[in-house]
Scaffold this motif. Structure first.
Motif, mmCIF file in Angstrom:
data_model
loop_
_atom_site.group_PDB
_atom_site.id
_atom_site.type_symbol
_atom_site.label_atom_id
_atom_site.label_comp_id
_atom_site.label_asym_id
_atom_site.label_seq_id
_atom_site.Cartn_x
_atom_site.Cartn_y
_atom_site.Cartn_z
ATOM 1 N N TYR A 17 0.935 -1.407 -0.388
ATOM 2 C CA TYR A 17 0.188 -0.009 0.338
ATOM 3 C C TYR A 17 0.450 1.307 0.263
ATOM 4 O O TYR A 17 0.766 2.452 -1.201
ATOM 5 C CB TYR A 17 -1.085 0.012 1.580
ATOM 6 C CG TYR A 17 -1.546 1.257 1.265
ATOM 7 C CD1 TYR A 17 -2.579 1.435 0.669
ATOM 8 C CD2 TYR A 17 -1.192 2.670 2.577
ATOM 9 C CE1 TYR A 17 -4.027 3.334 0.981
ATOM 10 C CE2 TYR A 17 -1.704 3.464 2.892
ATOM 11 C CZ TYR A 17 -2.948 3.833 2.198
ATOM 12 O OH TYR A 17 -3.591 4.700 2.223
ATOM 13 N N PHE A 35 -2.270 11.973 3.778
ATOM 14 C CA PHE A 35 -3.770 11.230 3.662
ATOM 15 C C PHE A 35 -3.564 9.825 4.167
ATOM 16 O O PHE A 35 -3.575 8.568 4.548
ATOM 17 C CB PHE A 35 -4.910 11.366 2.552
ATOM 18 C CG PHE A 35 -6.437 10.433 3.142
ATOM 19 C CD1 PHE A 35 -7.108 10.385 3.492
ATOM 20 C CD2 PHE A 35 -6.033 9.183 2.187
ATOM 21 C CE1 PHE A 35 -8.536 9.756 4.382
ATOM 22 C CE2 PHE A 35 -7.459 8.393 2.398
ATOM 23 C CZ PHE A 35 -8.145 8.488 3.400
ATOM 24 N N ARG A 36 -2.380 9.282 2.622
ATOM 25 C CA ARG A 36 -1.744 8.422 2.503
ATOM 26 C C ARG A 36 -0.740 8.205 3.844
ATOM 27 O O ARG A 36 -1.170 6.706 4.487
ATOM 28 C CB ARG A 36 -0.859 7.703 1.550
ATOM 29 C CG ARG A 36 -2.314 7.863 0.090
ATOM 30 C CD ARG A 36 -3.213 7.301 -0.102
ATOM 31 N NE ARG A 36 -4.061 7.441 -1.302
ATOM 32 C CZ ARG A 36 -4.825 7.302 -1.607
ATOM 33 N NH1 ARG A 36 -5.836 6.958 -0.511
ATOM 34 N NH2 ARG A 36 -5.337 7.648 -3.431
ATOM 35 N N GLU A 39 -2.689 7.570 7.088
ATOM 36 C CA GLU A 39 -3.760 5.555 6.699
ATOM 37 C C GLU A 39 -2.872 5.042 7.191
ATOM 38 O O GLU A 39 -3.149 3.672 8.125
ATOM 39 C CB GLU A 39 -3.928 6.001 5.035
ATOM 40 C CG GLU A 39 -5.105 4.767 4.942
ATOM 41 C CD GLU A 39 -6.480 4.075 6.605
ATOM 42 O OE1 GLU A 39 -6.668 5.367 6.696
ATOM 43 O OE2 GLU A 39 -7.397 3.910 4.702
ATOM 44 N N TYR A 70 -10.808 11.736 6.983
ATOM 45 C CA TYR A 70 -11.622 12.156 5.885
ATOM 46 C C TYR A 70 -12.421 13.419 5.467
ATOM 47 O O TYR A 70 -12.498 13.427 4.510
ATOM 48 C CB TYR A 70 -13.099 10.886 5.181
ATOM 49 C CG TYR A 70 -13.053 9.494 5.673
ATOM 50 C CD1 TYR A 70 -12.113 8.853 4.839
ATOM 51 C CD2 TYR A 70 -13.640 8.837 6.450
ATOM 52 C CE1 TYR A 70 -11.600 7.413 4.865
ATOM 53 C CE2 TYR A 70 -13.394 7.454 6.466
ATOM 54 C CZ TYR A 70 -12.562 6.952 5.422
ATOM 55 O OH TYR A 70 -11.874 5.697 5.210
#
Lengths: 97, 171
Positions: A17, A35-36, A39, A70
């Motif tokens: 990922y 964001f990644r 995450e 989000y």
């Protein structure tokens, strides 16, 4: 699948990922990169939990990430504020240790 | 359900219930997709449906945009060879992408109508997905739609009609 294999499998997925995210970040919207990364932090904490490494602070950090991440989709300022607060949480934790 | 109601009810879902979606429902979604308008009736599209947990897991590794645990995925692909043969360069480079986008919207709306949650995703590595799905050279994965019974009801971001609608002329 024994628990070691399961953990290995989870790490494989996480690393795949992260590498795919690295490639995607070259062309994707700029905010997708942060964001990644958060995450990935959330996924890492999840694996730690599965490994039996219990850390209340990190578990709470994961909950915060999963609740707020989000906001990146529609509320940039809120997303930045959440990251700033999260960093301060880590600073307080580091100072306490 | 009225079409406009489905349009406004549809949300991008990233949290799904652990419940299987019947194959028939997935086929109906794709049927809705292929009834979308298509430039010059070229229909240069292909749809891969996957329900196997193992396959979804592998696709997820190379699709950072795929979030949550969907029951199924629909991978919408263009067939660039067919698009070029029937539609020339415009068909290959632009029109087939517009067609697949319209098909995607049909799928999303039909999913809403039959009580399924969905999320269109473009954040994935095309080369990796091509390899995983054994796609021929001319078939390009363009969009992945995750499908499942939704376990969340996200609030929609605002839409600004006044800002984007221009009557007769640019204002």
């Amino acid at each position: 699948m024994n628990s070691n294999q399961k953990i290995e499998d989870e790490f494989f997925k996480l690393i795949g990922y992260m590498i795919t995210s690295a490639r995607g970040s070259i062309e994707e919207p700029k905010l997708y990169g942060p964001f990644r990364l958060v995450e990935s932090a959330s996924k890492t904490i999840e694996i730690m939990e599965e490994m039996g490494i219990e850390n209340d602070f990190l578990i709470k950090a994961k909950e915060k990430i999963d609740k707020e991440k989000y906001s990146v989709m529609s509320e940039k300022k809120k997303f930045i504020k959440f990251l700033d607060e999260l960093i301060l949480d880590f600073v307080f934790y580091a100072n306490e240790e | 359900m009225e079409v406009f109601e489905a349009i406004k009810k549809r949300r991008s879902i990233r949290k799904y219930k652990k419940e299987e979606v019947p194959k028939e429902a997935l086929l109906k979604l794709v049927e809705a997709g292929i009834w979308a308008p298509t430039s010059g009736n070229i229909q240069a599209w292909e749809f891969i449906i996957t329900k196997k947990k193992e396959s979804i897991g592998k696709i997820k590794i190379f699709s950072p945009g795929l979030i949550g645990e969907p029951a199924a995925l629909i991978i919408l692909c263009t067939n660039r060879r067919e698009a070029y043969e029937k539609g020339g360069e415009l068909g290959r480079d632009i029109l087939c992408l517009m067609d697949i986008s319209m098909a995607a919207q049909n799928i999303l709306l039909e999913a809403t109508e039959i009580g399924l949650g969905s999320c269109p995703v473009r954040s994935f590595n095309q080369a990796a997905i091509k390899k995983l799905l054994d796609l021929p050279n001319e078939v390009i994965p363009e969009l992945i739609i995750s499908i499942g019974y939704q376990a969340e009801s996200p609030k929609p971001p605002a839409r600004e009609m006044d800002k984007v609608i221009h009557l007769e002329r640019w204002k």
